[in-house]
Design an enzyme around this catalytic site. Structure first.
Site, mmCIF file in Angstrom:
data_model
loop_
_atom_site.group_PDB
_atom_site.id
_atom_site.type_symbol
_atom_site.label_atom_id
_atom_site.label_comp_id
_atom_site.label_asym_id
_atom_site.label_seq_id
_atom_site.Cartn_x
_atom_site.Cartn_y
_atom_site.Cartn_z
ATOM 1 N N TYR A 1 0.776 -13.435 -29.066
ATOM 2 C CA TYR A 1 -0.510 -12.807 -28.712
ATOM 3 C C TYR A 1 -0.342 -11.290 -28.625
ATOM 4 O O TYR A 1 -1.173 -10.536 -29.125
ATOM 5 C CB TYR A 1 -0.998 -13.394 -27.384
ATOM 6 N N SER B 1 -7.348 -6.718 -26.776
ATOM 7 C CA SER B 1 -6.912 -7.087 -25.418
ATOM 8 C C SER B 1 -5.982 -6.012 -24.894
ATOM 9 O O SER B 1 -5.306 -5.329 -25.683
ATOM 10 C CB SER B 1 -6.155 -8.415 -25.478
HETATM 11 N N1 LIG Z 1 -11.033 -14.209 -21.733
HETATM 12 C C1 LIG Z 1 -10.088 -13.300 -21.587
HETATM 13 O O1 LIG Z 1 -9.471 -13.194 -20.508
HETATM 14 C C2 LIG Z 1 -9.778 -12.336 -22.709
HETATM 15 C C3 LIG Z 1 -8.996 -11.222 -22.419
HETATM 16 C C4 LIG Z 1 -8.698 -10.304 -23.429
HETATM 17 C C5 LIG Z 1 -9.176 -10.527 -24.710
HETATM 18 N N2 LIG Z 1 -9.918 -11.633 -24.967
HETATM 19 C C6 LIG Z 1 -10.381 -11.812 -26.347
HETATM 20 O O2 LIG Z 1 -11.765 -11.996 -26.368
HETATM 21 C C7 LIG Z 1 -12.138 -12.714 -27.544
HETATM 22 C C8 LIG Z 1 -13.133 -13.790 -27.192
HETATM 23 O O3 LIG Z 1 -12.520 -14.730 -26.337
HETATM 24 P P1 LIG Z 1 -13.255 -15.378 -25.087
HETATM 25 O O4 LIG Z 1 -12.561 -14.914 -23.887
HETATM 26 O O5 LIG Z 1 -14.709 -15.202 -25.178
HETATM 27 O O6 LIG Z 1 -12.826 -16.912 -25.232
HETATM 28 P P2 LIG Z 1 -13.533 -18.103 -26.006
HETATM 29 O O7 LIG Z 1 -12.487 -19.139 -26.137
HETATM 30 O O8 LIG Z 1 -14.811 -18.445 -25.342
HETATM 31 O O9 LIG Z 1 -13.883 -17.453 -27.421
HETATM 32 C C9 LIG Z 1 -13.060 -17.492 -28.530
HETATM 33 C C10 LIG Z 1 -13.919 -17.901 -29.689
HETATM 34 O O10 LIG Z 1 -13.135 -17.823 -30.879
HETATM 35 C C11 LIG Z 1 -13.442 -18.983 -31.649
HETATM 36 N N3 LIG Z 1 -12.343 -19.279 -32.545
HETATM 37 C C12 LIG Z 1 -11.051 -19.540 -32.225
HETATM 38 N N4 LIG Z 1 -10.354 -19.838 -33.335
HETATM 39 C C13 LIG Z 1 -11.233 -19.759 -34.372
HETATM 40 C C14 LIG Z 1 -11.124 -19.954 -35.770
HETATM 41 N N5 LIG Z 1 -9.957 -20.289 -36.343
HETATM 42 N N6 LIG Z 1 -12.216 -19.778 -36.525
HETATM 43 C C15 LIG Z 1 -13.409 -19.440 -35.971
HETATM 44 N N7 LIG Z 1 -13.572 -19.240 -34.652
HETATM 45 C C16 LIG Z 1 -12.494 -19.408 -33.871
HETATM 46 C C17 LIG Z 1 -13.664 -20.087 -30.617
HETATM 47 O O11 LIG Z 1 -14.405 -21.152 -31.148
HETATM 48 C C18 LIG Z 1 -14.433 -19.321 -29.545
HETATM 49 O O12 LIG Z 1 -15.814 -19.350 -29.821
HETATM 50 C C19 LIG Z 1 -10.831 -13.230 -28.158
HETATM 51 O O13 LIG Z 1 -10.460 -12.423 -29.255
HETATM 52 C C20 LIG Z 1 -9.844 -13.053 -27.021
HETATM 53 O O14 LIG Z 1 -8.520 -12.886 -27.496
HETATM 54 C C21 LIG Z 1 -10.251 -12.542 -24.008
#
Ligand SMILES: NC(=O)c1ccc[n+]([C@@H]2O[C@H](COP(=O)([O-])OP(=O)(O)OC[C@H]3O[C@@H](n4cnc5c(N)ncnc54)[C@H](O)[C@@H]3O)[C@@H](O)[C@H]2O)c1
Length: 267
Positions: free
Chosen positions: A156, A143
């Site tokens: 975070y 991120s």
């Molecule tokens: N959406 C945003 O704005 C954003 C911005 C920067 C970074 N990210 C990063 O992108 C990645 C994906 O997130 P996203 O935005 O698709 O959201 P999301 O919530 O759809 O995806 C996160 C996934 O991680 C899984 N997860 C969480 N804890 C877990 C665990 N203990 N064991 C197994 N799986 C687990 C959840 O089930 C989910 O499928 C993450 O690492 C997040 O930090 C997201």
């Protein structure tokens, strides 16, 4: 998109059943890979298997904070598809726990465990299998919050910052093994994670700060992950690819022409 870019390759996507992870799994499969998606909840994973076909996608129930679960995920993938070429460490959670005196110890540990420890568990188990194949590609979803700080997001920020530098450390340690390790660092992306902003009614001012005035689409991040995992990125390792609509390109100082206009002062 190239239909055969990942033909013969086997990939794991953690957190691969929703958001960026699901978009990545779809993209890898469309381009020929066989993919294991890992997450805690079976329903969205099994729906993805039904959508993309069991010959191409399998679901593995896995809590990425539990080392034995992650070891079982890697073993199941190798057993099912015969090896491992691509590891996408994508599972993550955000944590708005407030300032440090108010941040619970549980939130701190859980946030570091999901966003950082999980990558160590997966790489530790996966790298020996990649070496057997003569190399591989690891892509970590971090991120822009790992590159600079957000108010009230300490856990975070620390977890994603650790994951970015861990990416670089892995990259230099395994360059000679032909294993490339890179990270995509998104800003706001429209996924279930970002829905939390709606809950707090802060999405509008958040987006107003982004030069492109929108959040990213999961597919836009999946494109970058697929590129980093592919042979087209063959000279890239230890790289951080930012995708944030221009947010981190700003200094954070105000938009002066806009401010002066609002104040009625000639620019
Ligand atoms: N959406 C945003 O704005 C954003 C911005 C920067 C970074 N990210 C990063 O992108 C990645 C994906 O997130 P996203 O935005 O698709 O959201 P999301 O919530 O759809 O995806 C996160 C996934 O991680 C899984 N997860 C969480 N804890 C877990 C665990 N203990 N064991 C197994 N799986 C687990 C959840 O089930 C989910 O499928 C993450 O690492 C997040 O930090 C997201």
């Amino acid at each position: 998109m190239r239909k055969d870019r990942f033909e013969g390759r086997v990939a794991i996507v953690t957190g691969g059943t929703t958001g960026i992870g699901a978009a990545t799994a779809r993209r890898l499969v469309e381009e020929g890979a066989r993919v294991v998606v890992a997450a805690r909840r079976p329903e969205p994973g099994l729906a993805l298997v039904a959508e993309l076909g069991e010959d191409r996608v399998r679901f593995c129930k896995c809590d990425v904070t539990v080392q034995s679960d992650v070891e079982a995920l890697i073993a199941m993938t190798v057993e099912t598809f015969g090896g491992l070429d691509i590891l996408v460490n994508n599972a993550g959670v955000t944590c708005f726990g407030g300032y440090t005196p108010d941040l619970s110890s549980q939130d701190w540990h859980q946030t570091i465990a999901i966003n950082l420890h999980s990558i160590y568990y997966a790489c530790k188990a996966a790298i020996p299998h990649m070496k057997c194949r003569g190399g591989g590609a690891i892509v970590n979803t971090t991120s822009i919050s790992g590159m600079s700080a957000d108010y009230g997001f300490t856990a975070y920020n620390a977890a994603k910052g650790g994951a970015i530098n861990y990416t670089k450390a892995l990259a230099i340690d395994h360059a000679q093994d032909n294993i490339r390790v890179n990270t995509v660092a998104p800003g706001l992306v429209d996924t279930p994670m970002a829905d939390a902003l709606e809950q707090f009614h802060v999405r509008e001012p958040w987006v107003a700060n982004i030069p492109m005035k929108r959040g990213g689409k999961p597919e836009e991040i999946a494109n970058i992950i697929a590129f980093l995992a592919s042979d087209e990125a063959s000279f890239m390792t230890g790289s951080v690819v930012v995708a944030d609509g221009g947010l981190s390109a700003t200094t954070g100082q105000p938009n002066l022409p806009k401010l002066l206009a609002e104040l009625g002062v000639a620019g």
